[in-house]
Design a protein around this motif. Structure first.
Motif, PDB file in Angstrom:
ATOM      1  N   GLN A   3      -3.496 -18.823   1.445  1.00  0.00           N
ATOM      2  CA  GLN A   3      -4.168 -17.570   1.766  1.00  0.00           C
ATOM      3  C   GLN A   3      -3.447 -16.848   2.904  1.00  0.00           C
ATOM      4  O   GLN A   3      -3.236 -15.638   2.867  1.00  0.00           O
ATOM      5  CB  GLN A   3      -5.603 -17.884   2.168  1.00  0.00           C
ATOM      6  N   TYR A   4      -3.047 -17.646   3.885  1.00  0.00           N
ATOM      7  CA  TYR A   4      -2.344 -17.061   5.007  1.00  0.00           C
ATOM      8  C   TYR A   4      -1.019 -16.446   4.554  1.00  0.00           C
ATOM      9  O   TYR A   4      -0.677 -15.322   4.934  1.00  0.00           O
ATOM     10  CB  TYR A   4      -2.082 -18.131   6.069  1.00  0.00           C
ATOM     11  N   LEU A   5      -0.295 -17.195   3.735  1.00  0.00           N
ATOM     12  CA  LEU A   5       0.989 -16.688   3.244  1.00  0.00           C
ATOM     13  C   LEU A   5       0.808 -15.374   2.507  1.00  0.00           C
ATOM     14  O   LEU A   5       1.546 -14.412   2.727  1.00  0.00           O
ATOM     15  CB  LEU A   5       1.643 -17.712   2.317  1.00  0.00           C
ATOM     16  N   LEU A   6      -0.227 -15.350   1.662  1.00  0.00           N
ATOM     17  CA  LEU A   6      -0.502 -14.149   0.883  1.00  0.00           C
ATOM     18  C   LEU A   6      -0.755 -12.969   1.820  1.00  0.00           C
ATOM     19  O   LEU A   6      -0.221 -11.876   1.649  1.00  0.00           O
ATOM     20  CB  LEU A   6      -1.726 -14.399  -0.006  1.00  0.00           C
ATOM     21  N   ASP A 292       7.362 -17.657  11.613  1.00  0.00           N
ATOM     22  CA  ASP A 292       5.989 -18.105  11.395  1.00  0.00           C
ATOM     23  C   ASP A 292       5.963 -19.387  10.579  1.00  0.00           C
ATOM     24  O   ASP A 292       5.234 -20.327  10.890  1.00  0.00           O
ATOM     25  CB  ASP A 292       5.205 -17.026  10.643  1.00  0.00           C
ATOM     26  N   LEU A 293       6.781 -19.400   9.527  1.00  0.00           N
ATOM     27  CA  LEU A 293       6.838 -20.595   8.689  1.00  0.00           C
ATOM     28  C   LEU A 293       7.360 -21.783   9.498  1.00  0.00           C
ATOM     29  O   LEU A 293       6.842 -22.888   9.414  1.00  0.00           O
ATOM     30  CB  LEU A 293       7.737 -20.359   7.474  1.00  0.00           C
ATOM     31  N   ILE A 302      -1.182 -26.923  13.694  1.00  0.00           N
ATOM     32  CA  ILE A 302      -1.528 -25.550  13.337  1.00  0.00           C
ATOM     33  C   ILE A 302      -1.889 -25.493  11.867  1.00  0.00           C
ATOM     34  O   ILE A 302      -1.115 -25.871  11.000  1.00  0.00           O
ATOM     35  CB  ILE A 302      -0.333 -24.617  13.572  1.00  0.00           C
ATOM     36  N   LYS A 303      -3.080 -25.012  11.607  1.00  0.00           N
ATOM     37  CA  LYS A 303      -3.431 -24.718  10.223  1.00  0.00           C
ATOM     38  C   LYS A 303      -3.544 -23.209  10.138  1.00  0.00           C
ATOM     39  O   LYS A 303      -4.363 -22.608  10.803  1.00  0.00           O
ATOM     40  CB  LYS A 303      -4.765 -25.364   9.871  1.00  0.00           C
ATOM     41  N   LEU A 304      -2.679 -22.650   9.329  1.00  0.00           N
ATOM     42  CA  LEU A 304      -2.696 -21.197   9.272  1.00  0.00           C
ATOM     43  C   LEU A 304      -3.823 -20.734   8.359  1.00  0.00           C
ATOM     44  O   LEU A 304      -3.714 -20.752   7.151  1.00  0.00           O
ATOM     45  CB  LEU A 304      -1.363 -20.673   8.767  1.00  0.00           C
TER      46      LEU A 304
END
Lengths: 310, 308
Positions: A3-6, A292-293, A302-304
């Motif tokens: 979801q974060y990546l999206l 970021d990655l 860290i949970k993005l």
């Protein structure tokens, strides 16, 4: 994570689209158009030029064309140099800029981290004071002034290093220093405060109690944890170095993209300005995304997730 | 029985209790800003910074009148003179007195720094305040917009804007205002978000205060601390950016000159006339230091965690 990546990818695409549209609009609201100049151009020639660059098409069509070209990574021709395209200019200048930029980034990381760790370990000793005074000073000198001062003292006064041009390693020293000064100072301050915080943690006490050597405590338990804030700074670091390169390359006469960009600003070569801006923006956003990655990879805690309170 | 002493109530006398004295407060009561000021006064660097800023402001005001030359007087007989004689800081390539120009540049650079930070304050406070107070969907959309803008390397767009706009002071304000308000908006939003759950806000709402009244009279005054810190730190940043733009030839137009313009002019003749770079560079750097010291000092003074 997905979801974060999206979310990040949509932000980047939105931002890129915004950039492209804004640059397009700016391009077309230039008073008098790109061919306005002091010299009066005969109407016929002007008409031919506009025909050549499709400036007579309706705005909507031009916009679609522009997007279409960008999708095919074609940034268009230069308006001042007949036989050069923006792509040529980027191909020629970017490798030089990338070399100088990498040198500056490497320098600022090595020296900045080292200075930060040392001043944290020797807090309130002369090493700490020296490093922090130097850092504060480099915060307060704009890069073009620093370039000028470095050039004056090392090239003109002491005659130790060549004042300009690009090609030998001696010629790379002064520009690298000028470009790296600000990020080095920033990293040193960041690393120092983060290291000071980490050194107070319980797990450092545990490590001491276990009787680990100071070297292992500092390197494996201290630095590895303290370095995380520096990783978040890497995105800014790339931006900083890139913007600095405009100035540093111009002053030291380095044939990089930054210098080309400044020259095209002075020449009001609009297509080059816009094309390079779009290129830089895309490049920087890609870099920030990669950082970021990398951050997730470096710090498993860290949970993005959807960050609501950024 | 004999060893025992008689204790009678008559042996005791009630102490006169002064009702007022008990209520008296030993120290004069200290308001929030007085408290901040007391702590700021302890900070030597910050106070030095304040004094330097005051001196710079004074120089900007009276400096140009101290010298016999006007900032745009050209004297082609006295081109590129070193410091000394009638010219304290020497002259530039058109024979203009560098001291007067540096003082005059102080006006412009300081004005750019201060006004930019005021402009950003107004935009940022309104945007962040509204976003934080309304919350929910509005907040999400407004903050998403900031996020998208934030991911754009904005100095590039300042450059584009400056290429497009007429060169001059007004364009610089517009361009810098567009860049730097987002940070302020984020700071204010964060503050408002945490403050709006406080009892006094509920009380105000219960008493029938409207959204604007709560925002402007209750929330924003209570976020003034962080706002002022951000403003102080914005001043040097704006001066820095203006210097950068000047170097690209996008600064204020001649014969006006900011420190950035003076310094980038100085670069041209660096080899033979280094003082033309040194003096403006010195002033820019001192100003940066002073504002950064004051900003850091204010942040420490305002941080409640450091309260003793």
């Amino acid at each position: 994570m997905a979801q974060y990546l999206l979310r990040r990818v949509t932000t980047i695409i939105l931002a890129l689209w915004l950039i492209i549209t804004v640059t397009f609009l700016i391009m077309h609201s230039i008073p008098g158009g790109p061919f306005a100049s002091e010299k009066k151009v005969p109407d016929v020639i002007k008409h031919n030029l506009e025909e050549r660059y499709h400036l007579n098409d309706p705005l909507g069509k031009q916009y679609i064309d522009y997007l279409n070209h960008l999708v095919h990574l074609d940034l268009g021709p230069s308006f001042k140099y007949e036989y050069r395209t923006v792509n040529d200019i980027i191909k020629e200048g970017f490798p030089v800029s990338a070399t100088l930029g990498s040198l500056a980034i490497a320098f600022s990381l090595v020296v900045g981290l080292l200075a930060g760790v040392i001043s944290a370990l020797r807090q309130n000793h002369w090493q700490d004071y020296l490093a922090m005074v130097l850092a504060t000073l480099s915060f307060s000198v704009p890069s073009f002034i620093l370039s000028g001062l470095l050039m004056y003292f090392f090239a003109y006064k002491l005659q130790l290093l060549p004042p300009a041009m690009w090609g030998t390693w001696q010629q790379a020293i002064l520009p690298t220093l000028a470009l790296a000064a600000l990020p080095t100072a920033f990293i040193a301050r960041l690393m120092r405060s983060s290291m000071l915080e980490v050194l107070q943690q319980d797990y450092i006490k545990t490590a001491r109690a276990k009787g680990l050597s100071e070297r292992v405590i500092v390197l494996r338990h201290g630095v590895r944890n303290a370095i995380l804030p520096v990783v978040t700074y890497l995105g800014f670091l790339v931006t900083e170095v890139l913007l600095g390169s405009f100035v540093v390359e111009s002053i030291f006469a380095i044939p990089g993209l930054g210098r080309w960009f400044v020259i095209s600003i002075l020449n009001r070569d609009y297509t080059v300005i816009l094309g390079v801006t779009v290129f830089y923006s895309a490049f920087l956003m890609l870099m920030n995304f990669l950082v970021d990655l990398a951050y997730v990879a470096v710090d498993p805690r860290i949970k993005l997730v959807d960050r609501k309170d950024v | 029985m004999t060893g025992k002493m008689e204790i009678t109530p008559q042996m005791f006398k009630p102490v006169e209790r002064d009702a007022l004295a008990a209520e008296e407060i030993a120290c004069p009561s200290v308001g929030y800003w007085q408290d901040v000021w007391l702590r700021l006064k302890q900070n030597k660097l910050a106070m030095t910074g304040l004094v330097i800023i005051a001196l710079l402001a004074l120089l900007a005001l009276v400096g140009p009148h101290l010298s016999a030359h006007s900032y745009d007087d050209q004297d082609l007989q006295m081109v590129n003179q070193p410091p000394g004689g009638g010219y304290w800081f020497g002259t530039d390539s058109l024979g203009r007195d560098l001291f007067t120009r540096v003082c005059y540049g102080a006006r412009i650079s300081l004005a750019i720094g201060l006004l930019t930070s005021v402009i950003c304050m107004v935009i940022g406070v309104l945007y962040g305040g509204i976003s934080g107070y309304l919350g929910g969907r509005v907040d999400e959309i407004m903050m998403r917009f900031v996020e998208v803008i934030y991911s754009i390397p904005f100095l590039l767009y300042v450059i584009l804007l400056m290429v497009l706009l007429e060169p001059g002071l007004k364009s610089i304000f517009i361009a810098l205002g567009i860049v730097y308000w987002q940070n302020m908006a984020r700071v204010v939003r964060g503050q408002v978000l945490s403050l709006k759950e406080q009892e006094y806000i509920y009380a105000a709402r219960l008493l029938g205060a409207g959204t604007w009244r709560i925002l402007l009279r209750h929330l924003i005054p209570n976020t003034m601390g962080p706002i002022i810190v951000s403003m102080t730190l914005l001043v040097p940043e704006a001066i820095f950016t203006e210097a950068f733009l000047s170097f690209l030839g996008l600064g204020v137009s001649a014969p006006m000159a900011s420190w950035g313009v003076l310094a980038s002019d100085g670069i041209q003749g660096l080899r033979n006339y280094p003082w033309q770079l040194f003096f403006p560079a010195l002033f820019i750097s001192i100003t940066m230091l002073a504002f950064n010291f004051v900003g850091d000092g204010l942040r420490d003074a305002l941080d409640p965690r450091l309260r003793r």
